[in-house]
Design a protein around this motif. Structure first.
Motif, short mmCIF file in Angstrom:
data_model
loop_
_atom_site.label_atom_id
_atom_site.label_comp_id
_atom_site.label_asym_id
_atom_site.label_seq_id
_atom_site.Cartn_x
_atom_site.Cartn_y
_atom_site.Cartn_z
N GLU A 129 -6.10 -4.65 5.32
CA GLU A 129 -6.76 -5.04 4.07
C GLU A 129 -8.27 -5.08 4.27
N TYR B 14 0.83 -1.21 0.00
CA TYR B 14 0.00 0.00 0.00
C TYR B 14 0.87 1.26 0.00
N LEU C 57 -7.41 -6.45 -1.77
CA LEU C 57 -6.49 -7.41 -1.20
C LEU C 57 -5.15 -7.32 -1.95
N ILE C 58 -4.06 -7.46 -1.22
CA ILE C 58 -2.73 -7.44 -1.84
C ILE C 58 -2.49 -8.82 -2.47
N PRO D 101 -5.62 0.47 -0.36
CA PRO D 101 -6.36 -0.07 0.78
C PRO D 101 -7.72 -0.70 0.41
N ASP E 162 -0.15 -7.46 7.70
CA ASP E 162 -0.84 -6.75 6.61
C ASP E 162 -2.36 -6.87 6.72
#
Ligand code: GLN
Length: 272
Positions: A199, A64, A83-84, A80, A195
């Protein structure tokens, strides 16, 4: 004047993260940092780096802070609202691509449910241009990021907003359905760690035991897949047996799981 060397020596972050944040602020490759490690740095850039480093120290995900994450060799914009992308999710893409490679599928139709940043759908579309890829997500914010990523990477994907299968009503059936749905149980303490704290909750947990979305996707697939079509879903480290029985009791054949590089059964699928 501050230098790269000085910033690296003074940072409380791991060296790699310090380098990544500096690269992001200075818009330079890693090699530049090495070649210019005693050059004076612009004080404004140093101040920007310090602000980002402070946020990282408070736990914000690197992806992010730098606004991007690599997946399947492509740079995806992330923020943000999405989802990463995780390295283990590449297994889902590779498995879908292996099925799409089979002879006889000339213009295969692929559906990605809960696409988020679009990483799965876009990677499939780029690797298999003859596939027609449709992707849904309930979040307008996520779809904006996904559409941006598709445009930047030159992928053709049809993005539709709505819950799981809702937005594809009336569409022809699919050859491949893939999904990396929210599968973490609401009570899982990991949601309060690392993380995951930053999320979107809705991308991580179904609000129940973690199997809710996997069930909706599995049951819905029976009327949306063509005969011979396949469904593959990512799931949690201990969910493979439950997802296999779910697929079997729903009428799927050739049900099986594949393990990620850490040796964890990470995706499960079957064919109709
Ligand atoms: N793989 C993620 C994690 O455990 C979860 C993603 C998801 O729920 N789909 O960190």
């Amino acid at each position: 004047m501050e230098t790269v060397r000085g910033v690296l020596a003074g940072s409380q972050l791991p060296r790699l993260e310090t380098q990544m944040l500096l690269q992001h602020v200075l818009r330079v490759p890693r090699s530049w940092l090495i070649a210019h490690d005693t050059d004076p740095l612009d004080p404004q850039a140093v101040a920007r780096f310090q602000r980002l480093a402070g946020r990282r120290l408070r736990g914000e995900p690197m992806a992010y802070l730098v606004g991007q994450r690599e997946f399947m060799g492509h740079e995806f914009k992330v923020g943000p609202g999405v989802l990463i992308p995780r390295p283990e999710t590449e297994l889902l893409v590779e498995t879908a691509l292996r099925h799409l490679d089979k002879p006889g599928l000339d213009a295969p139709r692929v559906l990605d449910l809960g696409t988020g940043s679009g990483a799965v759908a876009i990677s499939i579309a780029l690797a298999c241009p003859r596939a027609r890829v449709v992707a849904t997500d309930v979040s307008v914010q996520a779809l904006a990021v996904a559409a941006d990523n598709a445009r930047n990477l030159g992928a053709e994907v049809e993005f539709l907003c709505g819950n799981w299968y809702e937005p594809i009503a009336g569409q022809p059936r699919f050859d491949v359905i893939v999904s990396n749905p929210p599968y973490i149980a609401a009570s899982d303490p990991h949601l309060e760690q690392g993380d995951l704290r930053f999320e979107p909750r809705g991308a991580l947990t179904d609000g129940g035991d973690g199997l809710g979305a996997l069930e909706i996707i599995t049951r819905g697939a029976t009327s949306r897949l063509r005969p011979g079509g396949v469904l593959w879903m990512e799931h949690g480290w201990d969910q493979a047996p439950a997802v296999r029985s779910l697929l079997q009791s729903t009428g799927f054949r050739q049900v099986g799981s594949s393990s990620d590089l850490a040796g964890i059964e990470r995706i499960t699928g079957g064919s109709l």
